[in-house]
Design a protein around this motif. Sequence first.
Motif, PDB file in Angstrom:
ATOM      1  N   ALA A  30     -53.388  60.071 115.309  1.00  0.00           N
ATOM      2  CA  ALA A  30     -52.775  60.456 114.026  1.00  0.00           C
ATOM      3  C   ALA A  30     -52.164  61.855 114.096  1.00  0.00           C
ATOM      4  O   ALA A  30     -51.596  62.350 113.117  1.00  0.00           O
ATOM      5  CB  ALA A  30     -53.812  60.395 112.907  1.00  0.00           C
ATOM      6  N   GLY A  31     -52.318  62.505 115.270  1.00  0.00           N
ATOM      7  CA  GLY A  31     -51.762  63.836 115.435  1.00  0.00           C
ATOM      8  C   GLY A  31     -52.683  64.954 114.997  1.00  0.00           C
ATOM      9  O   GLY A  31     -52.289  66.124 114.990  1.00  0.00           O
ATOM     10  N   GLU A  32     -53.933  64.610 114.649  1.00  0.00           N
ATOM     11  CA  GLU A  32     -54.910  65.617 114.243  1.00  0.00           C
ATOM     12  C   GLU A  32     -55.521  66.268 115.483  1.00  0.00           C
ATOM     13  O   GLU A  32     -55.892  65.583 116.434  1.00  0.00           O
ATOM     14  CB  GLU A  32     -56.010  64.972 113.396  1.00  0.00           C
ATOM     15  CG  GLU A  32     -55.490  64.342 112.113  1.00  0.00           C
ATOM     16  CD  GLU A  32     -56.538  63.474 111.429  1.00  0.00           C
ATOM     17  OE1 GLU A  32     -56.624  63.518 110.195  1.00  0.00           O
ATOM     18  OE2 GLU A  32     -57.258  62.746 112.140  1.00  0.00           O
ATOM     19  N   THR A  33     -55.612  67.589 115.453  1.00  0.00           N
ATOM     20  CA  THR A  33     -56.061  68.341 116.619  1.00  0.00           C
ATOM     21  C   THR A  33     -57.403  69.004 116.363  1.00  0.00           C
ATOM     22  O   THR A  33     -57.624  69.594 115.293  1.00  0.00           O
ATOM     23  CB  THR A  33     -55.017  69.401 117.005  1.00  0.00           C
ATOM     24  OG1 THR A  33     -53.776  68.760 117.292  1.00  0.00           O
ATOM     25  CG2 THR A  33     -55.467  70.179 118.236  1.00  0.00           C
ATOM     26  N   TYR A  34     -58.293  68.902 117.357  1.00  0.00           N
ATOM     27  CA  TYR A  34     -59.631  69.475 117.233  1.00  0.00           C
ATOM     28  C   TYR A  34     -59.950  70.356 118.448  1.00  0.00           C
ATOM     29  O   TYR A  34     -59.694  69.949 119.590  1.00  0.00           O
ATOM     30  CB  TYR A  34     -60.687  68.370 117.165  1.00  0.00           C
ATOM     31  CG  TYR A  34     -60.492  67.405 116.018  1.00  0.00           C
ATOM     32  CD1 TYR A  34     -61.076  67.636 114.782  1.00  0.00           C
ATOM     33  CD2 TYR A  34     -59.716  66.265 116.189  1.00  0.00           C
ATOM     34  CE1 TYR A  34     -60.912  66.751 113.720  1.00  0.00           C
ATOM     35  CE2 TYR A  34     -59.539  65.360 115.138  1.00  0.00           C
ATOM     36  CZ  TYR A  34     -60.134  65.612 113.906  1.00  0.00           C
ATOM     37  OH  TYR A  34     -59.955  64.723 112.874  1.00  0.00           O
ATOM     38  N   PRO A  35     -60.514  71.552 118.218  1.00  0.00           N
ATOM     39  CA  PRO A  35     -60.963  72.389 119.345  1.00  0.00           C
ATOM     40  C   PRO A  35     -62.321  71.863 119.822  1.00  0.00           C
ATOM     41  O   PRO A  35     -63.329  71.988 119.135  1.00  0.00           O
ATOM     42  CB  PRO A  35     -61.094  73.776 118.717  1.00  0.00           C
ATOM     43  CG  PRO A  35     -61.405  73.503 117.268  1.00  0.00           C
ATOM     44  CD  PRO A  35     -60.714  72.223 116.918  1.00  0.00           C
ATOM     45  N   ILE A  36     -62.343  71.262 121.007  1.00  0.00           N
ATOM     46  CA  ILE A  36     -63.554  70.563 121.450  1.00  0.00           C
ATOM     47  C   ILE A  36     -64.290  71.237 122.603  1.00  0.00           C
ATOM     48  O   ILE A  36     -65.477  70.986 122.820  1.00  0.00           O
ATOM     49  CB  ILE A  36     -63.232  69.115 121.878  1.00  0.00           C
ATOM     50  CG1 ILE A  36     -62.224  69.136 123.053  1.00  0.00           C
ATOM     51  CG2 ILE A  36     -62.700  68.304 120.711  1.00  0.00           C
ATOM     52  CD1 ILE A  36     -62.059  67.790 123.750  1.00  0.00           C
ATOM     53  N   ALA A  37     -63.590  72.070 123.349  1.00  0.00           N
ATOM     54  CA  ALA A  37     -64.208  72.635 124.556  1.00  0.00           C
ATOM     55  C   ALA A  37     -63.557  73.957 124.923  1.00  0.00           C
ATOM     56  O   ALA A  37     -62.606  74.405 124.285  1.00  0.00           O
ATOM     57  CB  ALA A  37     -64.095  71.642 125.715  1.00  0.00           C
ATOM     58  N   VAL A  38     -64.093  74.552 125.968  1.00  0.00           N
ATOM     59  CA  VAL A  38     -63.584  75.842 126.433  1.00  0.00           C
ATOM     60  C   VAL A  38     -63.342  75.774 127.940  1.00  0.00           C
ATOM     61  O   VAL A  38     -64.200  75.283 128.695  1.00  0.00           O
ATOM     62  CB  VAL A  38     -64.597  76.973 126.132  1.00  0.00           C
ATOM     63  CG1 VAL A  38     -64.105  78.294 126.695  1.00  0.00           C
ATOM     64  CG2 VAL A  38     -64.844  77.089 124.636  1.00  0.00           C
ATOM     65  N   ASP A  39     -62.177  76.231 128.357  1.00  0.00           N
ATOM     66  CA  ASP A  39     -61.891  76.351 129.792  1.00  0.00           C
ATOM     67  C   ASP A  39     -62.650  77.582 130.280  1.00  0.00           C
ATOM     68  O   ASP A  39     -62.377  78.706 129.849  1.00  0.00           O
ATOM     69  CB  ASP A  39     -60.384  76.533 130.004  1.00  0.00           C
ATOM     70  CG  ASP A  39     -60.001  76.539 131.475  1.00  0.00           C
ATOM     71  OD1 ASP A  39     -60.803  77.009 132.311  1.00  0.00           O
ATOM     72  OD2 ASP A  39     -58.894  76.077 131.801  1.00  0.00           O
ATOM     73  N   ILE A  40     -63.623  77.362 131.169  1.00  0.00           N
ATOM     74  CA  ILE A  40     -64.497  78.475 131.575  1.00  0.00           C
ATOM     75  C   ILE A  40     -64.128  79.042 132.952  1.00  0.00           C
ATOM     76  O   ILE A  40     -64.894  79.807 133.529  1.00  0.00           O
ATOM     77  CB  ILE A  40     -65.971  78.034 131.565  1.00  0.00           C
ATOM     78  CG1 ILE A  40     -66.213  76.904 132.572  1.00  0.00           C
ATOM     79  CG2 ILE A  40     -66.384  77.592 130.161  1.00  0.00           C
ATOM     80  CD1 ILE A  40     -67.683  76.509 132.701  1.00  0.00           C
ATOM     81  N   THR A  41     -62.948  78.687 133.438  1.00  0.00           N
ATOM     82  CA  THR A  41     -62.515  79.145 134.762  1.00  0.00           C
ATOM     83  C   THR A  41     -62.580  80.660 134.897  1.00  0.00           C
ATOM     84  O   THR A  41     -62.992  81.192 135.940  1.00  0.00           O
ATOM     85  CB  THR A  41     -61.074  78.685 135.047  1.00  0.00           C
ATOM     86  OG1 THR A  41     -60.970  77.278 134.840  1.00  0.00           O
ATOM     87  CG2 THR A  41     -60.676  79.012 136.486  1.00  0.00           C
ATOM     88  N   GLU A  42     -62.168  81.370 133.854  1.00  0.00           N
ATOM     89  CA  GLU A  42     -62.109  82.826 133.900  1.00  0.00           C
ATOM     90  C   GLU A  42     -63.366  83.507 133.353  1.00  0.00           C
ATOM     91  O   GLU A  42     -63.408  84.738 133.259  1.00  0.00           O
ATOM     92  CB  GLU A  42     -60.890  83.322 133.116  1.00  0.00           C
ATOM     93  CG  GLU A  42     -59.555  82.887 133.705  1.00  0.00           C
ATOM     94  CD  GLU A  42     -59.372  83.376 135.140  1.00  0.00           C
ATOM     95  OE1 GLU A  42     -59.667  84.562 135.389  1.00  0.00           O
ATOM     96  OE2 GLU A  42     -58.940  82.589 135.988  1.00  0.00           O
ATOM     97  N   ALA A  43     -64.358  82.735 132.970  1.00  0.00           N
ATOM     98  CA  ALA A  43     -65.596  83.338 132.475  1.00  0.00           C
ATOM     99  C   ALA A  43     -66.237  84.150 133.598  1.00  0.00           C
ATOM    100  O   ALA A  43     -66.345  83.670 134.733  1.00  0.00           O
ATOM    101  CB  ALA A  43     -66.555  82.252 132.006  1.00  0.00           C
ATOM    102  N   PRO A  44     -66.640  85.382 133.348  1.00  0.00           N
ATOM    103  CA  PRO A  44     -67.185  86.256 134.395  1.00  0.00           C
ATOM    104  C   PRO A  44     -68.289  85.623 135.236  1.00  0.00           C
ATOM    105  O   PRO A  44     -68.281  85.742 136.469  1.00  0.00           O
ATOM    106  CB  PRO A  44     -67.710  87.457 133.595  1.00  0.00           C
ATOM    107  CG  PRO A  44     -66.833  87.507 132.396  1.00  0.00           C
ATOM    108  CD  PRO A  44     -66.578  86.075 132.041  1.00  0.00           C
TER     109      PRO A  44
END
Length: 233
Positions: free
Chosen positions: A180-194
Motif C-alpha cells: 500500500a506504500g506505507e513505510t515502517y522503520p524496522i531495523a538498523v544497519d549496524i555496519t558502522e557501529a563502533p
Amino acid sequence: MAKGNNIHDEIKEQRKKLKDLSFSDKIKYIWSYYWIPIVGVVLAVIFAVSLISSIIKNNYDTVCFVAVLDGKMTGYENDTDILTTGLTDYLGIDGKKEQVDFSYTFSLKEVAMDQEAYVSANKLYTYASTGSLDGYLSEREYIDYFCTDKDIFFCDLRDIFSDDELEQLDDYIVYFTNTAGETYPIAVDITEAPVIKDSDLNMKDPCYGVVSSSKYQTNAADFIRYIFNMKTA
C-alpha cells in the motif's frame, strides 16, 4: 542356626583370603565377586552427576535471544564473542542466572540439495511465534525476509526509541514498505557501529531489528544502544 553359622564362617573365610592377597590380587578378587554391583554403583553415580550438571547448566533465564544469520565471529562457539559479553555487561546481568544468547546456527542462504535454509526459516518462525526470539541479525538482503503486509515481524523503531535516539540512528535506519506504500522503520544497519567495526563479524552489511513478539524488547533494543555507544537522556 547352623545355616547362620555357615554364612558367618564363609564371611570369615572370605576375609582371610583377602588378608593374604597382594593389593592387585585383592582388586581382581573383589572385581570377580562384586563386578555387577560395582558397575551398578558407577552407572548410578554417573547418572546422578550428569543429572545434577544438566540442572545446574540449565538453571538460568535467557533475557535476550538473538538469531545471527550466516555470520560468525571470534568466540561464537563458547559465548565469549564480544556481542555476548558486551551486551551482558551493558545490561548489568551476571551472565549466569540471567544470560543473553547470540545463536550463530541459522542460515537463509539456499544451497542446492541442502535443507538448512528451510529448516532455519521454520525454526525462526516458530521462535518468533512463541515469543522466544528477541533480536534478528542478518545481511541486508535477508532483513525483511519475514515481513508481510499483515505482519512486519519487527517492532516499529518509533515505538521503542525516543526521538533523540532515532535522530542518532537516522542515517542507519532500514525501512520496509508494504504494497500500500506505507513505510515502517524496522531495523538498523549496524555496519558502522563502533563495536561491530572493531569486531571480526564476517557478515556483509549486517542489519539488526527487534522482533515484535519479543518478551524482552527493551533488552533487544539495548543491543543497538550498546553497539553504537548511544547517549541516552
